[in-house]
Design an enzyme around this catalytic site. Structure first.
Site, PDB file in Angstrom:
ATOM      1  N   HIS A  41      -0.458  -8.304  -8.937  1.00 22.54           N
ATOM      2  CA  HIS A  41      -1.670  -9.101  -9.165  1.00 22.54           C
ATOM      3  C   HIS A  41      -2.248  -9.594  -7.829  1.00 22.54           C
ATOM      4  O   HIS A  41      -3.464  -9.658  -7.660  1.00 22.54           O
ATOM      5  CB  HIS A  41      -1.365 -10.308 -10.050  1.00 22.54           C
ATOM      6  CG  HIS A  41      -0.984  -9.947 -11.452  1.00 22.54           C
ATOM      7  ND1 HIS A  41       0.303 -10.077 -11.920  1.00 22.54           N
ATOM      8  CD2 HIS A  41      -1.715  -9.470 -12.486  1.00 22.54           C
ATOM      9  CE1 HIS A  41       0.344  -9.700 -13.184  1.00 22.54           C
ATOM     10  NE2 HIS A  41      -0.859  -9.324 -13.560  1.00 22.54           N
ATOM     11  N   GLN A 164      -6.324   1.802 -19.936  1.00 19.41           N
ATOM     12  CA  GLN A 164      -7.112   0.564 -20.027  1.00 19.41           C
ATOM     13  C   GLN A 164      -8.270   0.602 -19.033  1.00 19.41           C
ATOM     14  O   GLN A 164      -9.419   0.279 -19.383  1.00 19.41           O
ATOM     15  CB  GLN A 164      -6.201  -0.629 -19.730  1.00 19.41           C
ATOM     16  CG  GLN A 164      -6.944  -1.935 -19.481  1.00 19.41           C
ATOM     17  CD  GLN A 164      -6.011  -3.116 -19.313  1.00 19.41           C
ATOM     18  OE1 GLN A 164      -5.426  -3.562 -20.287  1.00 19.41           O
ATOM     19  NE2 GLN A 164      -5.869  -3.654 -18.109  1.00 19.41           N
TER      20      GLN A 164
HETATM   21  O1  PAF Z   1      -4.105  -5.880 -18.023  1.00 16.65           O
HETATM   22  C1  PAF Z   1      -4.021  -7.025 -18.519  1.00 16.65           C
HETATM   23  O2  PAF Z   1      -3.325  -7.910 -18.006  1.00 16.65           O
HETATM   24  C2  PAF Z   1      -4.783  -7.337 -19.794  1.00 16.65           C
HETATM   25  O3  PAF Z   1      -4.818  -6.223 -20.633  1.00 16.65           O
HETATM   26  C3  PAF Z   1      -6.193  -7.887 -19.542  1.00 16.65           C
HETATM   27  C4  PAF Z   1      -7.063  -6.839 -18.849  1.00 16.65           C
HETATM   28  C5  PAF Z   1      -6.113  -9.136 -18.683  1.00 16.65           C
HETATM   29  C6  PAF Z   1      -6.868  -8.244 -20.868  1.00 16.65           C
HETATM   30  O4  PAF Z   1      -6.152  -9.210 -21.552  1.00 16.65           O
END
Ligand code: PAF
Length: 305
Positions: A41, A164
């Site tokens: 992150h 995603q």
């Molecule tokens: O990747 C993630 O942590 C989640 O899927 C997100 C994009 C924050 C959506 O809740």
């Protein structure tokens, strides 16, 4: 010296904190997260800072993207540590709303069809979407809500969640959302395991076993010069060497998650369980098919029955 980020818990607080920065012409970068933050992150935050004047991180465990039998309750919630990591990475503003702030009319898996939600289309019915029905409806719906609240100029997502990322790009394109999407490289532990908030569920034996995912993807990369099938069997041979792994899928695809090309850039993706913890990983892969061995190919996906 680092400064603690300002924490906004409501829509109004967030809007108030962003208003004067926007009025001053600041370009807003956004990193949506579910918390339990780690170095992966942090790299998204640094990437966002490269493209924006102000970085906003959201921390929200989104119930809509968890299936009724999935790990919503046990998903790690570590707000204090998360704020520390944001602070260390120079993030000035964190939005950490409660569920009712994001879903003011309540949330239940049964009732969700009564609401307006984002329908992600057929790309969400394969791979993780096949294993986790409704998952991407939840992801895109919450990302659309967060985009509406933060109104970022640019948003950064990790390539570890490759499907995603592809779906978020598709949503932004198809719904004409005015935000630039950046996909950031996957961060890995020294032994190759992709960083994930779920890694903390693994016991020591599972943690050691999980390194097989990285080995399998790299084995496939090495064999991809001999064709898609060679790459697939190299990965499968690594995966089957780990008896504790419960394979969900191994897929060799194009960069768009469609059919893998005979020659050129593609993607290899894997999902597997170690105990009750489901991990995913993926890498780019360059296929070459030696002359005379062309296959009648389709998307190559291996699934456990
Ligand atoms: O990747 C993630 O942590 C989640 O899927 C997100 C994009 C924050 C959506 O809740």
């Amino acid at each position: 010296m680092t400064t603690a980020p300002t924490l906004a818990a409501t829509r109004e607080e967030l809007a108030g904190l962003l208003a004067h920065r926007r009025a001053a012409g600041a370009r807003v970068g956004f990193v949506p997260t579910m918390g339990a933050l780690h170095a992966g992150h942090a790299s998204l935050m640094r990437e966002a800072a490269n493209h924006a004047d102000l970085v906003v991180v959201s921390i929200f465990v989104n119930p809509m993207q968890f299936g009724p039998t999935e790990d919503l309750e046990r998903y790690p919630r570590t707000l204090d540590a998360d704020l520390g990591l944001c602070s260390d990475n120079g993030v000035p503003l964190v939005f950490a709303p409660a569920v009712e702030e994001v879903y003011p009319d309540g949330f239940s898996h049964d009732g969700i069809r009564e609401r307006v939600t984002v329908q992600p289309g057929t790309l969400a019915t394969i791979l993780d979407g096949e294993s986790r029905p409704g998952h991407f409806d939840g992801v895109l719906t919450v990302v659309a809500k967060l985009f509406g609240l933060v109104q970022p100029d640019v948003a950064v997502f990790g390539q570890k969640d490759y499907q995603q990322l592809a779906l978020i790009r598709a949503m932004v394109r198809d719904l004409c959302q005015p935000v630039e999407i950046i996909g950031a490289e996957t961060m890995r532990e020294p032994d190759g395991l992709a960083m994930s908030s779920r890694n903390r569920y693994l016991d020591p034996a599972q943690r050691a076993a999980a390194t097989v995912l990285n080995r399998a993807l790299r084995a496939a990369q090495e064999q991809a010069a001999y064709g898609v099938e060679q790459a697939r069997s190299a990965a499968m041979s690594e995966l089957s060497s780990e008896p504790s792994l419960d394979l969900d899928y191994l897929a060799l695809t194009g960069t768009d998650l469609g059919k893998a090309p005979e020659n050129g850039e593609g993607r290899i993706l894997v999902a597997a369980r170690f105990g009750s913890t489901r991990l995913i990983d993926n890498m780019s892969i360059t296929f070459a098919t030696p002359a005379g061995t062309a296959r009648a190919g389709s998307t190559t996906t291996e699934r456990s029955s």
